[in-house]
Design a protein around this motif. Structure first.
Motif, PDB file in Angstrom:
ATOM      1  N   LEU A  65     -33.218  -5.491 -52.662  1.00 38.13           N
ATOM      2  CA  LEU A  65     -32.878  -4.709 -51.468  1.00 38.13           C
ATOM      3  C   LEU A  65     -31.962  -5.538 -50.569  1.00 38.13           C
ATOM      4  CD1 LEU A  65     -36.369  -3.180 -50.581  1.00 38.13           C
ATOM      5  CD2 LEU A  65     -34.459  -2.023 -51.717  1.00 38.13           C
ATOM      6  N   CYS A  78     -29.357   4.413 -47.217  1.00 35.61           N
ATOM      7  CA  CYS A  78     -29.285   5.541 -48.141  1.00 35.61           C
ATOM      8  C   CYS A  78     -29.455   6.859 -47.382  1.00 35.61           C
ATOM      9  CB  CYS A  78     -30.368   5.417 -49.199  1.00 35.61           C
ATOM     10  SG  CYS A  78     -30.249   3.938 -50.232  1.00 35.61           S
ATOM     11  N   ALA A 129     -29.425  -1.139 -52.332  1.00 34.60           N
ATOM     12  CA  ALA A 129     -29.909  -2.176 -53.247  1.00 34.60           C
ATOM     13  C   ALA A 129     -28.897  -2.435 -54.353  1.00 34.60           C
ATOM     14  CB  ALA A 129     -31.249  -1.753 -53.858  1.00 34.60           C
ATOM     15  N   ARG A 137     -33.522   8.954 -56.966  1.00 39.70           N
ATOM     16  CA  ARG A 137     -32.986   7.586 -56.960  1.00 39.70           C
ATOM     17  C   ARG A 137     -31.532   7.537 -56.539  1.00 39.70           C
ATOM     18  NH1 ARG A 137     -30.329   6.735 -62.071  1.00 39.70           N
ATOM     19  NH2 ARG A 137     -30.625   8.506 -63.477  1.00 39.70           N
ATOM     20  N   SER A 173     -33.710   4.320 -52.090  1.00 47.53           N
ATOM     21  CA  SER A 173     -34.142   3.170 -52.890  1.00 47.53           C
ATOM     22  C   SER A 173     -35.627   3.237 -53.199  1.00 47.53           C
ATOM     23  CB  SER A 173     -33.806   1.863 -52.166  1.00 47.53           C
ATOM     24  OG  SER A 173     -34.391   1.813 -50.876  1.00 47.53           O
ATOM     25  N   MET A 207     -35.787   4.257 -56.768  1.00 49.90           N
ATOM     26  CA  MET A 207     -35.017   3.504 -57.766  1.00 49.90           C
ATOM     27  C   MET A 207     -35.934   2.717 -58.686  1.00 49.90           C
ATOM     28  SD  MET A 207     -31.886   2.017 -55.456  1.00 49.90           S
ATOM     29  CE  MET A 207     -30.774   3.124 -54.578  1.00 49.90           C
ATOM     30  N   ARG A 240     -26.313  -0.018 -56.568  1.00 47.03           N
ATOM     31  CA  ARG A 240     -26.895   1.319 -56.700  1.00 47.03           C
ATOM     32  C   ARG A 240     -26.226   2.315 -55.759  1.00 47.03           C
ATOM     33  NH1 ARG A 240     -31.563   1.145 -59.873  1.00 47.03           N
ATOM     34  NH2 ARG A 240     -31.141   3.386 -60.019  1.00 47.03           N
ATOM     35  N   CYS A 269     -26.539   5.567 -53.550  1.00 44.11           N
ATOM     36  CA  CYS A 269     -27.554   6.398 -52.882  1.00 44.11           C
ATOM     37  C   CYS A 269     -26.999   7.148 -51.681  1.00 44.11           C
ATOM     38  CB  CYS A 269     -28.758   5.549 -52.471  1.00 44.11           C
ATOM     39  SG  CYS A 269     -28.395   4.273 -51.234  1.00 44.11           S
TER      40      CYS A 269
END
Length: 419
Positions: free
Chosen positions: A59, A70, A77, A114, A118, A121, A150, A152
């Motif tokens: 994170l 997000c 993350a 996801r 997070s 995820m 990632r 998001c």
């Protein structure tokens, strides 16, 4: 045999999940995400070995103070696997894909997945293809610092707005900036070479952010970008409508992306047009490699012939399996290929840029081991994808390879879907 195995396992799971989710969101978004998840399931389950590397989630704790969160307000993350040896000061940043959300309804659904939080995820994900740590699977980048950022936000890391009533944060641009700042402070600032890559919506994000990425480093650092399956085209669907343009209009307007799109484009085109890569690639100053299937299976299913444009189901079988397309359907898809080739003409004139356009019914080929680098990987002009990208990045040779039209290429790993 391996491909048949993972296709059989991946698709039933996808369809079960999508049926359960139908109550949550509108039909068109359901289709976009059903096809997205089908492609992702195939990609993420592609030929895992028992010794596949799984990398843990990190994170970005510094992001909250910057409002870089997000859709649901959770922390963004990434997954990082450290490089070593000759790759200790080399960095590969891979931007995760995952379509887009274009309305309050679709973004509220997304924040419970996801791709919007997070919280949902995976704690660990496999690193395969260009992310692999094995030289026999990833000859040029195996020992680099490799990062999967990632996704998001739902706007290819470009949005910056919010909807308080729906409790939605559209902070993709801030996530991008916070992630880059965090990685720079964790060693990337000392990089002597770096590559920004991404697949699908992440491939689009790579094009949009390529020059920003270049600006992070001194001029002595070799910096390039690789967009995989990110060449989304502004084309009419089979009913004469503009399914993808309509989606992009909603994404850009809802998420406040206009101010974060390249100004060289927005100075003379509308913001939605500047979300289409065909209007951006020629003006990217940083060396850029376009990797794309000429018959991109996601675009066929969701942009050219989505169910909403095909109420009688004439394209149903062709959408799922190219071998079931009629002669006239293949003719239309040949037109799509020609449109793609025309859209990259100006881009391809620059010696610094690279191309690998194969005539496959596929989507996202750099992150799947079987298509990136394996014994039977797709080949164009005697080059596998990994070899082509490596030759271009390290300037061993210029790479601009374009396949002959379907069905001439027998090395393709065509994607076939179950209804």
């Amino acid at each position: 045999m391996g491909k048949l195995f993972w296709l059989a396992i991946a698709i039933p799971l996808v369809l079960t999940n999508s049926v359960a989710a139908f109550q949550w969101y509108q039909y068109e978004y359901h289709h976009f995400n059903e096809t997205l998840e089908a492609h992702e399931s195939i990609s993420s389950s592609s030929l895992f070995q028992s010794n596949t590397l799984f990398v843990g989630l990190t994170l970005i704790h510094t992001a909250a103070a910057k409002g870089a969160v997000c859709l649901d307000g959770s922390l963004p993350a990434y997954h990082l696997h450290r490089g070593y040896g000759s790759g200790a000061n080399s960095w590969l940043i891979n931007l995760e894909g995952g379509a887009w959300c274009n309305s309050i309804t679709t973004c509220v659904y997304r924040k419970r997945t996801r791709h919007g939080s997070s919280t949902f995820m995976e704690n660990q994900i496999p690193f395969t293809g260009i992310m692999s740590n094995k030289p026999e699977e990833n000859p040029d980048f195996f020992n680099w610092n490799r990062v999967k950022l990632r996704y998001c936000d739902g706007a290819s890391f470009t949005g910056d707005s919010e909807d308080k009533a729906a409790e939605l944060q559209f902070r993709g641009q801030r996530i991008w900036e916070a992630a880059m700042e965090d990685l720079m402070s964790n060693g990337m600032g000392f990089a002597d070479q770096a590559l920004l890559s991404g697949c699908s919506a992440g491939g689009l994000a790579t094009i949009i952010h390529c020059d920003e990425f270049r600006s992070l480093f001194p001029s002595t650092t070799r910096v390039k970008c690789l967009s995989d399956a990110g060449l989304f085209l502004d084309v009419m669907d089979i009913s004469g409508g503009h399914t993808l343009r309509n989606l992009y209009t909603g994404v850009v307007g809802l998420q406040g992306a206009q101010k974060n799109l390249p100004q060289i484009c927005t100075d003379h085109l509308d913001p939605t047009s500047c979300f289409f890569p065909q209007n951006l690639i020629a003006s990217v100053r940083t060396p850029l490699f376009i990797l794309n299937a000429a018959y991109d299976s996601w675009q066929i299913q969701s942009s050219i012939a989505p169910p909403s444009a095909d109420p009688d189901g004439y394209w149903h079988d062709c959408r799922l399996n190219h071998a079931k397309c009629t002669t006239s359907q293949i003719q239309l898809l040949q037109g799509f290929r020609i449109h793609m080739l025309n859209s990259i003409k100006e881009f391809s004139r620059s010696n610094k840029n690279g191309l690998f356009i194969n005539s496959c019914f596929s989507h996202c080929q750099s992150e799947r081991q079987d298509t990136w680098f394996a014994e039977n990987s797709p080949i164009v002009k005697n080059k596998a994808i990994a070899v082509a990208v490596g030759d271009w990045y390290f300037e061993r040779s210029g790479v601009k390879v374009i396949d002959c039209p379907y069905p001439c290429d027998n090395t393709c790993h065509h994607l076939v879907f179950r209804s």
